[in-house]
Design a protein around this motif. Sequence first.
Motif, PDB file in Angstrom:
ATOM      1  N   ALA A 181       0.840  -1.202   0.000  1.00  0.00           N
ATOM      2  CA  ALA A 181       0.000   0.000   0.000  1.00  0.00           C
ATOM      3  C   ALA A 181       0.874   1.250   0.000  1.00  0.00           C
ATOM      4  N   LYS A 182       0.372   2.309  -0.591  1.00  0.00           N
ATOM      5  CA  LYS A 182       1.172   3.517  -0.773  1.00  0.00           C
ATOM      6  C   LYS A 182       1.041   4.509   0.373  1.00  0.00           C
ATOM      7  N   ASP A 183       0.136   4.281   1.305  1.00  0.00           N
ATOM      8  CA  ASP A 183      -0.185   5.327   2.281  1.00  0.00           C
ATOM      9  C   ASP A 183      -0.244   4.805   3.715  1.00  0.00           C
ATOM     10  N   ILE A 184       0.545   3.781   4.022  1.00  0.00           N
ATOM     11  CA  ILE A 184       0.568   3.221   5.371  1.00  0.00           C
ATOM     12  C   ILE A 184       1.835   3.681   6.079  1.00  0.00           C
ATOM     13  N   LYS A 185       1.678   4.244   7.251  1.00  0.00           N
ATOM     14  CA  LYS A 185       2.826   4.712   8.031  1.00  0.00           C
ATOM     15  C   LYS A 185       3.516   3.543   8.730  1.00  0.00           C
ATOM     16  N   ASP A 186       4.839   3.519   8.656  1.00  0.00           N
ATOM     17  CA  ASP A 186       5.614   2.497   9.350  1.00  0.00           C
ATOM     18  C   ASP A 186       5.941   3.000  10.756  1.00  0.00           C
ATOM     19  N   ASP A 187       5.162   2.550  11.714  1.00  0.00           N
ATOM     20  CA  ASP A 187       5.381   2.972  13.103  1.00  0.00           C
ATOM     21  C   ASP A 187       5.577   1.764  14.022  1.00  0.00           C
ATOM     22  N   LEU A 188       6.045   0.651  13.451  1.00  0.00           N
ATOM     23  CA  LEU A 188       6.237  -0.542  14.271  1.00  0.00           C
ATOM     24  C   LEU A 188       7.275  -0.271  15.358  1.00  0.00           C
ATOM     25  N   PRO A 189       7.012  -0.702  16.574  1.00  0.00           N
ATOM     26  CA  PRO A 189       7.995  -0.520  17.646  1.00  0.00           C
ATOM     27  C   PRO A 189       9.241  -1.357  17.380  1.00  0.00           C
ATOM     28  N   PRO A 190      10.402  -0.901  17.855  1.00  0.00           N
ATOM     29  CA  PRO A 190      11.659  -1.620  17.604  1.00  0.00           C
ATOM     30  C   PRO A 190      11.625  -3.081  18.041  1.00  0.00           C
ATOM     31  N   ASN A 191      10.908  -3.401  19.110  1.00  0.00           N
ATOM     32  CA  ASN A 191      10.913  -4.796  19.576  1.00  0.00           C
ATOM     33  C   ASN A 191      10.240  -5.737  18.578  1.00  0.00           C
ATOM     34  N   LEU A 192       9.307  -5.236  17.768  1.00  0.00           N
ATOM     35  CA  LEU A 192       8.744  -6.073  16.710  1.00  0.00           C
ATOM     36  C   LEU A 192       9.655  -6.084  15.485  1.00  0.00           C
ATOM     37  N   LYS A 193      10.214  -4.949  15.143  1.00  0.00           N
ATOM     38  CA  LYS A 193      11.066  -4.864  13.965  1.00  0.00           C
ATOM     39  C   LYS A 193      12.325  -5.707  14.098  1.00  0.00           C
ATOM     40  N   PHE A 194      12.951  -5.658  15.264  1.00  0.00           N
ATOM     41  CA  PHE A 194      14.301  -6.201  15.389  1.00  0.00           C
ATOM     42  C   PHE A 194      14.402  -7.487  16.211  1.00  0.00           C
ATOM     43  N   ASN A 195      13.310  -7.948  16.782  1.00  0.00           N
ATOM     44  CA  ASN A 195      13.365  -9.159  17.596  1.00  0.00           C
ATOM     45  C   ASN A 195      12.737 -10.374  16.933  1.00  0.00           C
ATOM     46  N   LEU A 196      12.369 -10.251  15.658  1.00  0.00           N
ATOM     47  CA  LEU A 196      11.894 -11.431  14.930  1.00  0.00           C
ATOM     48  C   LEU A 196      13.023 -12.464  14.888  1.00  0.00           C
ATOM     49  N   GLU A 197      12.669 -13.733  14.968  1.00  0.00           N
ATOM     50  CA  GLU A 197      13.667 -14.797  14.902  1.00  0.00           C
ATOM     51  C   GLU A 197      14.679 -14.539  13.781  1.00  0.00           C
ATOM     52  N   ASN A 198      15.913 -14.940  13.999  1.00  0.00           N
ATOM     53  CA  ASN A 198      16.928 -14.707  12.969  1.00  0.00           C
ATOM     54  C   ASN A 198      17.836 -15.912  12.798  1.00  0.00           C
ATOM     55  N   GLY A 199      17.217 -17.082  12.715  1.00  0.00           N
ATOM     56  CA  GLY A 199      17.963 -18.286  12.387  1.00  0.00           C
ATOM     57  C   GLY A 199      18.231 -18.349  10.891  1.00  0.00           C
ATOM     58  N   LYS A 200      18.487 -19.538  10.394  1.00  0.00           N
ATOM     59  CA  LYS A 200      18.863 -19.703   8.985  1.00  0.00           C
ATOM     60  C   LYS A 200      17.827 -19.129   8.026  1.00  0.00           C
ATOM     61  N   TYR A 201      16.539 -19.261   8.362  1.00  0.00           N
ATOM     62  CA  TYR A 201      15.475 -18.763   7.484  1.00  0.00           C
ATOM     63  C   TYR A 201      14.676 -17.647   8.170  1.00  0.00           C
ATOM     64  N   GLY A 202      15.347 -16.925   9.053  1.00  0.00           N
ATOM     65  CA  GLY A 202      14.692 -15.868   9.810  1.00  0.00           C
ATOM     66  C   GLY A 202      14.795 -14.506   9.164  1.00  0.00           C
ATOM     67  N   ALA A 203      14.908 -13.471   9.983  1.00  0.00           N
ATOM     68  CA  ALA A 203      14.771 -12.085   9.535  1.00  0.00           C
ATOM     69  C   ALA A 203      15.730 -11.704   8.409  1.00  0.00           C
ATOM     70  N   ASP A 204      17.016 -11.995   8.567  1.00  0.00           N
ATOM     71  CA  ASP A 204      17.983 -11.591   7.530  1.00  0.00           C
ATOM     72  C   ASP A 204      17.726 -12.322   6.221  1.00  0.00           C
ATOM     73  N   PHE A 205      17.421 -13.615   6.318  1.00  0.00           N
ATOM     74  CA  PHE A 205      17.111 -14.378   5.108  1.00  0.00           C
ATOM     75  C   PHE A 205      15.908 -13.789   4.387  1.00  0.00           C
ATOM     76  N   LEU A 206      14.855 -13.483   5.128  1.00  0.00           N
ATOM     77  CA  LEU A 206      13.642 -12.943   4.514  1.00  0.00           C
ATOM     78  C   LEU A 206      13.900 -11.589   3.871  1.00  0.00           C
ATOM     79  N   THR A 207      14.708 -10.747   4.511  1.00  0.00           N
ATOM     80  CA  THR A 207      15.021  -9.436   3.941  1.00  0.00           C
ATOM     81  C   THR A 207      15.757  -9.582   2.616  1.00  0.00           C
ATOM     82  N   ARG A 208      16.742 -10.454   2.569  1.00  0.00           N
ATOM     83  CA  ARG A 208      17.480 -10.677   1.313  1.00  0.00           C
ATOM     84  C   ARG A 208      16.559 -11.246   0.241  1.00  0.00           C
ATOM     85  N   PHE A 209      15.731 -12.191   0.647  1.00  0.00           N
ATOM     86  CA  PHE A 209      14.813 -12.805  -0.321  1.00  0.00           C
ATOM     87  C   PHE A 209      13.840 -11.765  -0.865  1.00  0.00           C
ATOM     88  N   ASP A 210      13.278 -10.947   0.007  1.00  0.00           N
ATOM     89  CA  ASP A 210      12.340  -9.905  -0.408  1.00  0.00           C
ATOM     90  C   ASP A 210      12.939  -9.017  -1.494  1.00  0.00           C
TER      91      ASP A 210
END
Length: 304
Positions: free
Chosen positions: A253-282
């Motif tokens: 969507a073109k008009d949604i504000k990103d106001d997620l708190p840091p604990n949701l943004k940065f505390n997602l699991e980060n194993g082999k197929y976790g946050a970093d993998f998903l970011t690269r894949f995206d």
Amino acid sequence: MRNFLSLMAIGDAFGMKYEFIERTKDITPADLNYGPHPTFKEYQPAHYTDDTQMSLANAELLLRYRNMRGKISEDIIISHWLAAFERDPRRGYSEYMYDVMQKSETPADFKSRIDAKRGTTGGACMRAAPFGFINNLAELKRLTRMQAKITHDTPDGVNSALSITLSVHYLRRGGDRKSLKPYLDKHLGAGWNTHACDAKTPANNGVKIATQALEALISADSYSDILINAVNHNNSSDTDTICALAMVMASQAKDIKDDLPPNLKFNLENGKYGADFLTRFDRHFIKTFASKAAVKKSSANPKR
């Protein structure tokens, strides 16, 4: 364009702690954090579930067959689902589907354990979002129906999946969230989801889940609003799927504000197929399926 699987995983992992749990009060911004499920002890907080894993499998399928989508078959789709599960077995699937995934070595095994004619739950829509990146609308619909019918060969199963892929397609091409309802009515038929508000319709019904995700998206101004809306919509609902779907649509969507708190943004699991993998894949996926077209203003209103 914002990362779509990463945001889906955040919604998925956040919503899991409320899945089909009776709440005594609505949640607030103070509740925007990951946590355990009160009864599903095998679930690990901050981990995404089957919603994101099967969406990732479908996205990997589209990357692999991006220039030969006509060769995609049910067996090829199932093979990608099984491969994603085998390399990264995770809790969050229903007990029934976890058993099917665990015991199936081939697409034929999988099909033998599934009664698709009874499938009206959210399984078909939860994994459908990647097909919304297909620019050709006819091909989008064909593949969405194909993947849905493998497990959910019913009107509710198919329509729930189409509502998500069509919404992603529309939003990523510049469509307005406020015009989603007439756009979906145009493609799915007026009344496709009128029974979603019926108290007799089960909370795990796919059309009800997709409708709740759409309503959480349309009525929000920010990501935090979306998550709060998704959980508070009903006292007991399939919150991980609703949050996951609302967030994956919001990513386009073109008009949604990103106001997620840091604990949701940065505390997602980060194993082999976790946050970093998903970011690269995206990044790779979105670049590969970049949209060059824009939604015409008249396309939102089928009466024009």
